[in-house]
Design a protein around this motif. Structure first.
Motif, short mmCIF file in Angstrom:
data_model
loop_
_atom_site.label_atom_id
_atom_site.label_comp_id
_atom_site.label_asym_id
_atom_site.label_seq_id
_atom_site.Cartn_x
_atom_site.Cartn_y
_atom_site.Cartn_z
N LYS A 34 0.86 -1.17 0.00
CA LYS A 34 0.00 0.00 0.00
C LYS A 34 0.90 1.23 0.00
O LYS A 34 1.94 1.23 0.67
CB LYS A 34 -0.89 -0.01 1.25
N LEU A 35 0.53 2.27 -0.74
CA LEU A 35 1.37 3.45 -0.88
C LEU A 35 1.68 4.09 0.48
O LEU A 35 0.77 4.55 1.18
CB LEU A 35 0.71 4.48 -1.79
N GLU A 36 2.96 4.11 0.83
CA GLU A 36 3.37 4.71 2.10
C GLU A 36 4.89 4.79 2.16
O GLU A 36 5.60 3.85 1.79
CB GLU A 36 2.85 3.89 3.28
N MET A 37 5.39 5.92 2.66
CA MET A 37 6.82 6.09 2.87
C MET A 37 7.14 5.82 4.33
O MET A 37 6.37 6.19 5.22
CB MET A 37 7.24 7.52 2.51
N HIS A 38 8.25 5.15 4.60
CA HIS A 38 8.67 4.85 5.96
C HIS A 38 9.98 5.56 6.27
O HIS A 38 10.95 5.45 5.52
CB HIS A 38 8.86 3.34 6.15
N VAL A 39 9.98 6.31 7.37
CA VAL A 39 11.19 6.96 7.87
C VAL A 39 11.38 6.52 9.32
O VAL A 39 10.43 6.12 9.99
CB VAL A 39 11.11 8.49 7.79
N ASP A 40 12.61 6.62 9.83
CA ASP A 40 12.83 6.26 11.23
C ASP A 40 12.62 7.48 12.12
O ASP A 40 12.33 8.59 11.65
CB ASP A 40 14.19 5.60 11.44
N THR A 41 12.75 7.28 13.43
CA THR A 41 12.44 8.36 14.37
C THR A 41 13.42 9.53 14.29
O THR A 41 13.03 10.68 14.52
CB THR A 41 12.40 7.82 15.81
N ASP A 42 14.67 9.27 13.96
CA ASP A 42 15.62 10.37 13.79
C ASP A 42 15.22 11.27 12.63
O ASP A 42 15.24 12.51 12.74
CB ASP A 42 17.03 9.83 13.55
N GLU A 43 14.87 10.65 11.51
CA GLU A 43 14.44 11.42 10.33
C GLU A 43 13.15 12.18 10.63
O GLU A 43 13.00 13.34 10.23
CB GLU A 43 14.25 10.48 9.14
N ALA A 44 12.24 11.53 11.34
CA ALA A 44 10.97 12.18 11.67
C ALA A 44 11.18 13.37 12.61
O ALA A 44 10.59 14.44 12.41
CB ALA A 44 10.03 11.16 12.32
N ASN A 45 12.01 13.20 13.61
CA ASN A 45 12.24 14.29 14.56
C ASN A 45 12.92 15.48 13.88
O ASN A 45 12.61 16.64 14.19
CB ASN A 45 13.10 13.80 15.73
N ALA A 46 13.85 15.20 12.96
CA ALA A 46 14.55 16.28 12.27
C ALA A 46 13.61 17.12 11.42
O ALA A 46 13.77 18.34 11.29
CB ALA A 46 15.67 15.72 11.41
#
Length: 217
Positions: A187-199
């Motif tokens: 299903k269409l979705e991008m995954h980033v980790d918590t470091d990338e998300a916090n930045a």
């Protein structure tokens, strides 16, 4: 209003909604916190013979779920408790952490595509029924986008290609070398980790814009 007129209005509304969906070039972004995937044999070593994961919640990708079960992961200098297991069981064990997590563990996991664990960092797993030392399996997951073949055609990308993704909001950011992963199961979705998300101040409601990365072609 007669039935024919009502059906015509409904058809028009559906057509417009479908058209809007096709023209939507945004990518939903999900934040992937530290987690692990276990093989059935490793699951049983940690939780007991014949053990099966129990579902806590479904994930966005079809057939995937967050389990109620958690483990502790241990590195050379520290440990992290309550690391969520994702199900179902896989054919190999893999632990995904952020760079911040790796500092706490005292480990040096490589940045890898999920599933590519050959030569990755070692990690010790601790469950209620025992512990395991894995010579490899600890990685920092490459930011990636899941999509099905129709999405890939719409965005004009292919499996294994790298793209850029622009993220708006109060702290705009551009993420480079984002891996495209195509499968009919996705299903269409991008995954980033918590470091990338916090930045980038990215939350579960954030969307990004896919940009073809000509330099990566």
């Amino acid at each position: 209003m007669d039935q024919q007129a009502i059906e015509a209005i409904v058809a028009e509304v559906v057509s417009r909604l479908n058209g809007a969906a096709k023209n939507d070039d945004s990518i939903p972004i999900a934040v992937s916190a530290r987690h692990c995937h276990l093989s059935q044999s490793d699951l049983e070593a940690l939780f007991g013979e014949g053990y099966e994961l129990t579902k806590k919640a479904d994930l966005s990708q079809p057939g995937q779920f967050a389990a109620n079960e958690t483990i502790t992961i241990v590195g050379p200098r520290g440990s992290i408790e309550k690391v969520r297991i994702l199900g179902p069981a896989r054919n190999m064990t893999q632990v995904e952490v952020s760079q911040t997590d790796s500092i706490k563990l005292g480990s040096k996991p490589p940045l890898r595509e999920s599933g590519d664990i050959k030569g990755s960092a070692p990690i010790t797993l601790v469950g209620p029924n025992g512990s395991l030392y894995k010579k490899e399996g600890l990685i920092i997951a490459q930011a990636h986008i899941h999509m099905n073949p129709d999405d890939a055609a719409r965005f004009d990308v292919k499996n294994g290609e790298y793209v850029k993704v622009e993220v708006g909001g109060i702290r705009p950011a551009t993420l480079g070398k984002v891996l495209i992963r195509v499968s009919p199961r996705y299903k269409l979705e991008m995954h980033v980790d918590t470091d990338e998300a916090n930045a980038g101040f990215i939350t579960g409601k954030t969307k990004g814009k896919l940009i073809k990365d000509e330099a990566a072609l």
